[in-house]
Design an enzyme around this catalytic site. Structure first.
Site, mmCIF file in Angstrom:
data_model
loop_
_atom_site.group_PDB
_atom_site.id
_atom_site.type_symbol
_atom_site.label_atom_id
_atom_site.label_comp_id
_atom_site.label_asym_id
_atom_site.label_seq_id
_atom_site.Cartn_x
_atom_site.Cartn_y
_atom_site.Cartn_z
ATOM 1 N N CYS A 136 0.837 -1.329 -0.059
ATOM 2 C CA CYS A 136 -0.008 -0.052 0.028
ATOM 3 C C CYS A 136 0.924 1.282 -0.071
ATOM 4 C CB CYS A 136 -0.791 -0.067 1.289
ATOM 5 S SG CYS A 136 -1.874 1.517 1.525
ATOM 6 N N CYS A 139 -0.347 4.061 2.301
ATOM 7 C CA CYS A 139 -0.250 3.884 3.726
ATOM 8 C C CYS A 139 1.193 4.194 3.855
ATOM 9 C CB CYS A 139 -0.571 2.483 4.136
ATOM 10 S SG CYS A 139 -2.048 1.846 3.108
ATOM 11 N N ASP A 140 2.209 3.548 3.200
ATOM 12 C CA ASP A 140 3.658 3.166 3.726
ATOM 13 C C ASP A 140 4.579 4.463 2.838
ATOM 14 O OD1 ASP A 140 2.941 1.571 5.424
ATOM 15 O OD2 ASP A 140 3.038 0.023 3.804
#
Ligand code: NAP
Length: 326
Positions: A136, A139-140
């Site tokens: 992701c 997200c990261d």
């Protein structure tokens, strides 16, 4: 399973499909509950930017997910934040067991559990997940500002996520196993003209290497020559498709060889009153708008199914009770 709360409709999964079904079910006055084990919106939450949802030229995935959820809840849709552990079809009611042990029953169930990122199954992938291996970018990606990252895959997701990461990272290597991307033409053009992205053709990630500081390299194998080389990187993002989340699909349900559920044009499975929508359903294309459309179709069909069931129940009542029930 023992007896418990009875609904007209249980929706399992709160992505675009499940929440659209929730909107239509509530508007059809069905007593409905939606079961979601994480944040409403599902995979949409992981998209930095959604540009093909009609009516919004550009909207973040998180905002679109929030709008879906708010819209469904504006009609009073009940949402239970729990994992659904089992779906047991029944002749009168279908039963859903939650991870906390509660049992819900309904005339109709819509299964909208989507899919999960597919794994490469190479050494290092599982061990270093969260230490440089990610599925992701939204997200990261933040952790890889001004760093070097490798993206594996050649589809729409890999292309979109590469473009997202290219805004943050110093350098993005897009590793694809063939000599042509699967992604749509517009995305391909954007990827190929982004000077921060370098496509490594005919290559697969054979191993991910890390030390105490996290991922430091990926071993790339040339798919034509079989030659291997090490490429220094701070992170590896894997976008090679996804597998349907079919754990709750009852035994005997018709599925294709890839584990997607086969339905009719009402999204109904071969178990009457059990519908499958969105990315879990066998169909051409997996898009937010298609999942939403499935949600609409299944909810309309479920409303008709429930009405028919209830009418049949009333008809079976003794004469003196029929007037009270109607
Ligand atoms: P996908 O279209 O199935 O693409 C997967 C990619 O990963 C392919 O390029 C495939 O290579 C590669 N791949 C698969 N297994 C691999 C392996 N073991 N090692 C190396 N590479 C591997 O998956 P996706 O990109 O996640 O997209 C899924 C669906 O969502 C698609 O229908 C897509 O159109 C849709 N989607 C749409 C949007 C949008 O419209 N905005 C955004 C994201 C996703 P090959 O090409 O050689 O098979």
């Amino acid at each position: 399973m023992s007896q418990s709360e009875i609904y007209d409709l249980i929706i399992i999964g709160g992505g675009p499909g499940g929440l659209s079904a929730g909107v239509y079910a509530m508007r059809a006055a069905l007593k409905t509950v939606l079961i979601e084990m994480a944040a409403p919106g599902g995979q949409v939450n992981n998209s930095d930017s959604v540009e093909n949802w009609p009516g919004d030229e550009h909207i973040s995935g998180a905002e679109l997910a929030m709008k879906f959820s708010q819209h469904a809840q504006s009609y009073g849709l009940e949402i239970i934040y729990q994992e659904a552990a089992e779906l047991e079809p029944g002749l009168d009611y279908h039963r859903v067991k939650l991870a906390n042990g509660s049992i819900l029953q309904a005339h109709a169930v819509i299964l909208a559990t989507g899919g999960s990122p597919r794994k490469l199954h190479v050494p290092g992938e599982e061990d270093y997940y969260g230490k440089g291996v990610s599925y992701c970018a939204v997200c990261d990606g933040f952790f890889f500002r001004n760093k070097t990252v490798v993206v594996v895959g050649g589809g729409d997701t890999a292309a979109e996520e590469s473009l997202y990461l290219a805004k943050l990272a110093k350098k993005v290597y897009l590793v694809h196993r063939r000599d042509a991307l699967r992604a749509g033409a517009l995305l391909q053009q954007r990827v190929k003209t982004d000077c921060n992205i370098e496509i490594l053709w005919n290559s697969v990630a054979a191993e991910i290497k890390a030390d105490d500081g996290g991922v430091y390299a990926v071993v790339l194998k040339d798919t034509q020559t079989e030659e291997e080389r090490e490429l220094a990187t701070d992170g590896v993002f894997i976008f090679i498709g996804f597998d349907p989340n079919n754990k709750l699909v009852p035994a005997g349900t018709k599925m294709n060889a890839d584990g997607y559920v086969v339905t009719d044009d009402k999204c109904e499975t071969n178990s009457p009153g059990i519908y499958v929508i969105g990315d879990l359903r066998e169909k051409y294309g997996r898009q937010i708008v298609l999942s939403a459309a499935d949600g609409c179709t299944a909810a309309l069909a479920a409303a008709r199914f429930v009405e028919t069931r209830k009418t049949a129940e009333v008809c079976e009542l003794p004469e003196e009770l029929k007037s009270q029930a109607s």
